[in-house]
Design a protein around this motif. Structure first.
Motif, PDB file in Angstrom:
ATOM      1  N   HIS A  99       4.248 -17.094  -2.158  1.00 11.75           N
ATOM      2  CA  HIS A  99       4.158 -15.563  -2.303  1.00 11.75           C
ATOM      3  C   HIS A  99       4.118 -14.759  -1.190  1.00 11.75           C
ATOM      4  O   HIS A  99       3.895 -13.417  -1.245  1.00 11.75           O
ATOM      5  CB  HIS A  99       2.859 -15.309  -3.108  1.00 11.75           C
ATOM      6  N   PRO A 101       7.501 -14.643   0.759  1.00 14.89           N
ATOM      7  CA  PRO A 101       8.736 -15.140   1.126  1.00 14.89           C
ATOM      8  C   PRO A 101       9.231 -14.357   2.226  1.00 14.89           C
ATOM      9  O   PRO A 101      10.047 -14.889   3.114  1.00 14.89           O
ATOM     10  CB  PRO A 101       9.580 -14.756  -0.160  1.00 14.89           C
ATOM     11  N   LEU A 102       8.939 -13.139   2.777  1.00 17.40           N
ATOM     12  CA  LEU A 102       9.506 -12.420   3.761  1.00 17.40           C
ATOM     13  C   LEU A 102       8.729 -12.844   5.052  1.00 17.40           C
ATOM     14  O   LEU A 102       9.359 -12.873   6.001  1.00 17.40           O
ATOM     15  CB  LEU A 102       9.218 -10.832   3.461  1.00 17.40           C
ATOM     16  N   ARG A 275       9.345   4.729   4.018  1.00 20.96           N
ATOM     17  CA  ARG A 275       8.400   4.646   3.136  1.00 20.96           C
ATOM     18  C   ARG A 275       8.402   3.581   2.052  1.00 20.96           C
ATOM     19  O   ARG A 275       7.213   2.932   1.662  1.00 20.96           O
ATOM     20  CB  ARG A 275       7.895   6.021   2.663  1.00 20.96           C
ATOM     21  N   ASP A 276       9.460   3.494   1.638  1.00 21.41           N
ATOM     22  CA  ASP A 276       9.685   2.619   0.440  1.00 21.41           C
ATOM     23  C   ASP A 276       9.582   1.141   1.036  1.00 21.41           C
ATOM     24  O   ASP A 276       8.958   0.117   0.280  1.00 21.41           O
ATOM     25  CB  ASP A 276      11.109   2.498  -0.079  1.00 21.41           C
ATOM     26  N   GLY A 279       5.936   0.063   1.336  1.00 21.45           N
ATOM     27  CA  GLY A 279       5.182  -0.009  -0.129  1.00 21.45           C
ATOM     28  C   GLY A 279       4.684   1.246  -0.089  1.00 21.45           C
ATOM     29  O   GLY A 279       3.909   1.797   0.523  1.00 21.45           O
ATOM     30  N   ARG A 280       4.905   1.908  -1.599  1.00 23.34           N
ATOM     31  CA  ARG A 280       4.354   3.164  -1.701  1.00 23.34           C
ATOM     32  C   ARG A 280       3.062   2.863  -2.528  1.00 23.34           C
ATOM     33  O   ARG A 280       2.764   3.242  -3.686  1.00 23.34           O
ATOM     34  CB  ARG A 280       5.128   3.953  -2.915  1.00 23.34           C
ATOM     35  N   ASN A 281       2.298   2.511  -1.470  1.00 22.01           N
ATOM     36  CA  ASN A 281       0.987   2.175  -2.161  1.00 22.01           C
ATOM     37  C   ASN A 281      -0.344   2.571  -0.928  1.00 22.01           C
ATOM     38  O   ASN A 281       0.369   2.695   0.091  1.00 22.01           O
ATOM     39  CB  ASN A 281       0.715   0.690  -2.657  1.00 22.01           C
ATOM     40  N   PHE A 283      -2.202   0.584   0.982  1.00 20.63           N
ATOM     41  CA  PHE A 283      -2.022  -0.236   2.141  1.00 20.63           C
ATOM     42  C   PHE A 283      -0.763  -0.240   2.929  1.00 20.63           C
ATOM     43  O   PHE A 283      -0.768  -0.036   4.054  1.00 20.63           O
ATOM     44  CB  PHE A 283      -2.300  -1.795   1.768  1.00 20.63           C
ATOM     45  N   GLN A 285       1.430   2.436   2.945  1.00 21.30           N
ATOM     46  CA  GLN A 285       1.266   3.877   3.688  1.00 21.30           C
ATOM     47  C   GLN A 285       0.460   3.967   4.978  1.00 21.30           C
ATOM     48  O   GLN A 285       0.731   4.565   5.956  1.00 21.30           O
ATOM     49  CB  GLN A 285       0.938   5.031   2.941  1.00 21.30           C
ATOM     50  N   LEU A 334      -0.290  -8.648  -7.252  1.00 21.09           N
ATOM     51  CA  LEU A 334      -0.492  -7.540  -6.428  1.00 21.09           C
ATOM     52  C   LEU A 334      -0.738  -7.887  -4.983  1.00 21.09           C
ATOM     53  O   LEU A 334      -0.132  -7.391  -3.962  1.00 21.09           O
ATOM     54  CB  LEU A 334      -1.580  -6.797  -6.949  1.00 21.09           C
ATOM     55  N   PRO A 337       2.167  -9.994  -2.787  1.00 15.88           N
ATOM     56  CA  PRO A 337       3.380  -9.250  -2.700  1.00 15.88           C
ATOM     57  C   PRO A 337       3.098  -8.011  -1.798  1.00 15.88           C
ATOM     58  O   PRO A 337       3.932  -7.438  -0.810  1.00 15.88           O
ATOM     59  CB  PRO A 337       3.697  -8.886  -4.047  1.00 15.88           C
ATOM     60  N   GLN A 338       2.009  -7.217  -1.718  1.00 18.14           N
ATOM     61  CA  GLN A 338       1.678  -6.069  -1.398  1.00 18.14           C
ATOM     62  C   GLN A 338       1.388  -6.298   0.289  1.00 18.14           C
ATOM     63  O   GLN A 338       2.050  -5.453   1.157  1.00 18.14           O
ATOM     64  CB  GLN A 338       0.452  -5.461  -1.853  1.00 18.14           C
ATOM     65  N   TRP A 341       5.044  -7.285   1.723  1.00 21.46           N
ATOM     66  CA  TRP A 341       5.996  -6.343   2.006  1.00 21.46           C
ATOM     67  C   TRP A 341       5.542  -5.332   3.070  1.00 21.46           C
ATOM     68  O   TRP A 341       6.337  -4.952   4.017  1.00 21.46           O
ATOM     69  CB  TRP A 341       5.693  -5.440   0.632  1.00 21.46           C
TER      70      TRP A 341
ATOM     71  N   GLN B   3      -6.362   0.948  -4.839  1.00 19.51           N
ATOM     72  CA  GLN B   3      -4.914   1.342  -4.229  1.00 19.51           C
ATOM     73  C   GLN B   3      -4.198   2.349  -4.991  1.00 19.51           C
ATOM     74  O   GLN B   3      -4.137   2.037  -6.303  1.00 19.51           O
ATOM     75  CB  GLN B   3      -4.291   0.122  -4.265  1.00 19.51           C
ATOM     76  N   LYS B   4      -3.743   3.261  -4.568  1.00 24.07           N
ATOM     77  CA  LYS B   4      -2.844   4.184  -5.172  1.00 24.07           C
ATOM     78  C   LYS B   4      -1.310   4.144  -4.960  1.00 24.07           C
ATOM     79  O   LYS B   4      -0.992   3.449  -4.024  1.00 24.07           O
ATOM     80  CB  LYS B   4      -3.110   5.651  -4.739  1.00 24.07           C
ATOM     81  N   ASP B  28       9.419   1.939  -4.019  1.00 27.51           N
ATOM     82  CA  ASP B  28       8.789   0.632  -4.071  1.00 27.51           C
ATOM     83  C   ASP B  28       7.532   0.704  -4.085  1.00 27.51           C
ATOM     84  O   ASP B  28       7.025   0.983  -2.930  1.00 27.51           O
ATOM     85  CB  ASP B  28       9.780  -0.086  -3.136  1.00 27.51           C
ATOM     86  N   GLY B  30       5.846  -1.823  -3.840  1.00 26.39           N
ATOM     87  CA  GLY B  30       5.380  -3.223  -2.895  1.00 26.39           C
ATOM     88  C   GLY B  30       4.787  -4.336  -3.601  1.00 26.39           C
ATOM     89  O   GLY B  30       4.388  -5.192  -2.963  1.00 26.39           O
ATOM     90  N   LEU B  31       4.838  -4.091  -4.883  1.00 27.35           N
ATOM     91  CA  LEU B  31       4.181  -5.209  -5.577  1.00 27.35           C
ATOM     92  C   LEU B  31       5.131  -6.305  -6.385  1.00 27.35           C
ATOM     93  O   LEU B  31       6.425  -6.291  -5.891  1.00 27.35           O
ATOM     94  CB  LEU B  31       3.560  -4.612  -6.967  1.00 27.35           C
TER      95      LEU B  31
END
Lengths: 458, 100
Positions: A99, A101-102, A275-276, A279-281, A283, A285, A334, A337-338, A341, B3-4, B28, B30-31
């Motif tokens: 999980h 992979p990057l 920003r994408d 990850g738009r979350n 952590f 950002q 979650l 991946p988070q 990314w 997390q938002k 994205d 990111g999930l």
């Protein structure tokens, strides 16, 4: 409220210089800027020593299990090896969890330390103190956070604080003991600046830099002008100490009002694709903001991945069916991946901007997790063995330092302790730990940390 | 602090023969992002789609395949009997179909 300065300066009308500033300045949580800037003006910070690299630490609060992430044991029994499978990375012989992979494609930039351990207790806070300061300690003998040490010895490079923590301070993680992110005896001027907001939130504003309701930047400017007039009157009795204080006030004002400073925190400046990519979350950002802050002059930024372990999806995988009910599903959907990314975005972004050589990235956790799955399919706290990793700065990627036994229960070779990790971070930043001292309790010079860097990383 | 997650993720997928090609995801989160693969209406696989923009499903069993890109939507971590109560996978792309 921000209380700038401690000295009461009487005015004709009975007001004090202090009260003028108290009245309208914004909150700077845990940070007394004039103290910081005064110290610099007084020559306590030697700018000639300031040519060090920067550091971003990603602190995975809750702590992932080593067997489910970066030290997999596919040949161990079912109830130890867990659910996930390893994948090959771009470094021959090095495998990590499927999980990530990057990250697997950039292991040539990353150095894993697989033999971390400590012996002082299995609470989150023990691990936080170890990894943020290089010490375990209690409330009566606090030790300073790495960012505070950097702030104290090297000072800020510009208007931004030298040490910043995103997005917020660590809150309740189980026991009411310190989390290791404080200046301790280095003084309040070197407390980290806590963002105190969520950069992934649509209405995000930097609360600590935003004047409270009714207070505008114009009013702050008016106060500065009035202060200048008061200063003229006071010149007659001026001493070096008051000149230092003036410089401190000026820099505090600059931080509060400077458009450039505010811009550092404004992710709206970044292209949507960037920003994408993070990850738009919260952590992701925060990682992007860390890059912006380092780029604009901050020296040491920590991103806390979570500020608590209760009632939310986080790394603390007890699977208890209650307030600590994180499971493999949370890791798969979650958490992994988070992290994958955002971490790889940060490394790529720093490299593309030519900043990776000058920026150390340290991914730190509090401890590992029990090798044997508990009867609910989770893993509990385990400080006897875990993996952290590093890249950038002087770090040589593609390396694995230390190993654990067949079930990830104990270091098999090259055991590493938290103080060695902290020493390695300082060393990776270019600090010569044999010749550079820091002021200890009572200002007597002491070593940064009583440990040697992990030589195999360099 | 939970997390938002900002915005709504969106992507496009297309077929070249049996090869799936996806765009980057806008907004994205990111999930986990996955190819949801159905054969004759039944889910047969959900491989990770994060690392690559292309994927070719190895299954050659005859049937009509429908593929869509999904991302995990985290609302909260509440579970009942091991299943999430509110968090779920959501579709983030158009669907494509092919027949073997």
């Amino acid at each position: 409220m921000l209380h700038i300065g401690n000295e009461r300066v009487p005015l004709c009308g009975g007001n004090t210089r202090r009260s003028f500033l108290q009245a309208g300045a914004a909150t700077l949580t845990g940070l007394t800027l004039p103290g910081l800037f005064q110290l610099q003006a007084a020559g306590a910070v030697d700018e000639s020593k300031a040519k060090i690299k920067n550091c971003i630490t990603l602190f995975l609060v809750g702590s992932p299990g080593q067997l489910d992430t970066w030290d997999m044991k596919p040949d161990a029994p079912d109830d130890i090896r867990g659910k996930f499978k390893p994948i090959q990375t771009n470094v021959e012989g090095v495998q990590i969890c499927e999980h990530f992979p990057l990250m697997a494609r950039m292991m040539d930039k990353v150095a894993l330390v697989r033999s971390l351990h400590h012996k002082t207790g299995a609470s989150h806070e023990n691990g936080q103190r170890w990894m943020m300061s290089g010490h375990d300690f209690n409330e009566n003998n606090p030790q300073p956070y790495m960012g505070s040490v950097i702030s104290r010895v090297f000072g800020p490079k510009g208007n931004l604080p030298a040490s910043i923590i995103l997005p917020d301070k660590i809150g309740n993680t189980g026991t009411a003991t310190p989390h290791g992110q404080q200046a301790a005896y280095l003084g309040s001027a070197h407390e980290p600046f806590f963002l105190g907001g969520d950069p992934a939130s649509g209405d995000f504003k930097v609360a600590n830099l935003t004047p409270p309701a009714g207070q505008t930047e114009l009013r702050i400017d008016a106060r500065r002008n009035l202060l200048k007039q008061i200063d003229e009157i006071q010149r007659r009795s001026e001493t070096k100490a008051t000149r230092d204080l003036d410089t401190a006030y000026e820099r505090a004002f600059n931080l509060l009002t400077s458009p450039e400073t505010k811009k550092s925190f404004d992710l709206g400046d970044e292209p949507d694709q960037v920003r994408d990519r993070y990850g738009r979350n919260t952590f992701g950002q925060s990682c992007l903001m860390a890059r912006r802050l380092i780029e604009r002059g901050s020296r040491f930024v920590t991103v806390n991945h979570f500020d608590t372990v209760f009632n939310l999806s986080c790394w603390d995988m007890h699977a208890d069916g209650g307030g600590l009910d994180n499971t493999y599903d949370d890791y798969e959907r979650l958490l992994c991946p988070q992290f994958d990314w955002a971490f790889t975005a940060l490394v790529e972004d720093l490299e593309q901007r030519g900043m990776l050589e000058d920026t150390v990235i340290a991914v730190l956790t509090e401890f590992g997790r029990t090798p044997k799955l508990n009867n609910r399919g989770g893993r509990d706290h385990y400080p006897s063995a875990w993996t952290n990793f590093f890249c950038g700065g002087n770090i040589q990627g593609g390396r694995v330092v230390g190993s654990t036994d067949k079930i990830g229960a104990a270091p098999h070779d090259r055991p590493v302790t938290p103080p060695e990790v902290v020493a390695s971070i300082y060393h990776a930043m270019g600090i010569d730990l044999e010749t550079t001292m820091m002021p200890g309790p009572g200002s007597r010079p002491i070593r940064f940390i009583e440990a040697q860097p992990i030589r195999e990383l360099f | 602090m939970e997390q938002k997650f900002e915005g709504t993720p969106q992507a496009e997928i297309k077929l070249e023969g049996h090869k799936l090609i996806r765009s980057d995801v806008t907004n994205d989160w990111g999930l986990r992002v996955q190819w949801l693969i159905k054969r004759d209406g039944q889910v047969v696989d959900n491989p990770n789609a994060r690392a690559d923009l292309t994927y070719e499903h190895p299954d050659q069993t005859p049937g009509t395949y429908e593929v869509i890109l999904q991302m995990w939507k985290y609302v909260n971590y509440r579970k009942k009997d091991g299943e999430y109560v509110e968090s779920t996978y959501i579709d983030i792309s158009n669907a494509v179909t092919y027949t073997i």
